[in-house]
Design a protein around this motif. Structure first.
Motif, mmCIF file in Angstrom:
data_model
loop_
_atom_site.group_PDB
_atom_site.id
_atom_site.type_symbol
_atom_site.label_atom_id
_atom_site.label_comp_id
_atom_site.label_asym_id
_atom_site.label_seq_id
_atom_site.Cartn_x
_atom_site.Cartn_y
_atom_site.Cartn_z
ATOM 1 N N UNK A 278 43.302 53.597 34.159
ATOM 2 C CA UNK A 278 44.082 53.499 35.383
ATOM 3 C C UNK A 278 44.284 52.030 35.766
ATOM 4 N N UNK A 279 43.224 51.229 35.652
ATOM 5 C CA UNK A 279 43.344 49.805 35.971
ATOM 6 C C UNK A 279 44.292 49.116 34.990
ATOM 7 N N UNK A 280 44.220 49.489 33.715
ATOM 8 C CA UNK A 280 45.106 48.905 32.714
ATOM 9 C C UNK A 280 46.561 49.269 33.014
ATOM 10 N N UNK A 281 46.802 50.527 33.340
ATOM 11 C CA UNK A 281 48.171 50.960 33.641
ATOM 12 C C UNK A 281 48.689 50.310 34.927
ATOM 13 N N UNK A 282 47.819 50.163 35.906
ATOM 14 C CA UNK A 282 48.220 49.509 37.144
ATOM 15 C C UNK A 282 48.595 48.055 36.887
ATOM 16 N N UNK A 283 47.831 47.395 36.029
ATOM 17 C CA UNK A 283 48.153 46.005 35.679
ATOM 18 C C UNK A 283 49.503 45.939 34.955
#
Length: 115
Positions: free
Chosen positions: A64-69
């Motif tokens: 989720x953090x990777x996709x948000x970035x």
């Protein structure tokens, strides 16, 4: 004579071994032992499920953090805009200068009182 002693000893040893095995199996099949075994298996399964769930949650959080970035880069949004402004709460004042305040008025909150 020696032959008879050998076979007698072998028979006694086989009998002791078989009796020990049967008694051990009978002890494993008592209700208390079965309940303890089931409880241990349930605890072990619960630990395994918890470990997998925690691992899954960590994977989801990382992805989720990777996709948000990735989305922030694609949209050109700053990653650290700072903390949001604190929320303001409305305060209702009840004082004598308020137009809704009626002096010398008493209110009864007793439901059993006759009106």
């Amino acid at each position: 004579m020696f032959r008879r002693t050998f076979w007698f000893t072998s028979g006694v040893a086989a009998g002791v071994w078989a009796t020990t095995k049967v008694n051990r199996k009978l002890r494993q099949l008592t209700p208390e032992s079965l309940a303890a075994t089931a409880a241990n298996k349930a605890l072990e399964t619960g630990r395994r499920v918890k470990d997998r769930a925690v691992g899954f949650a960590l994977d989801v959080r990382d992805n989720m953090a990777q996709r948000e970035a990735e989305l922030n880069d694609a949209l050109g949004i700053d990653e650290d805009p700072g903390l949001p402004a604190p929320r303001r709460h409305a305060v209702i004042e009840n004082n004598r200068s308020s137009p809704k305040y009626i002096e010398n008025t008493t209110y009864s909150h007793n439901r059993n009182e006759d009106h």
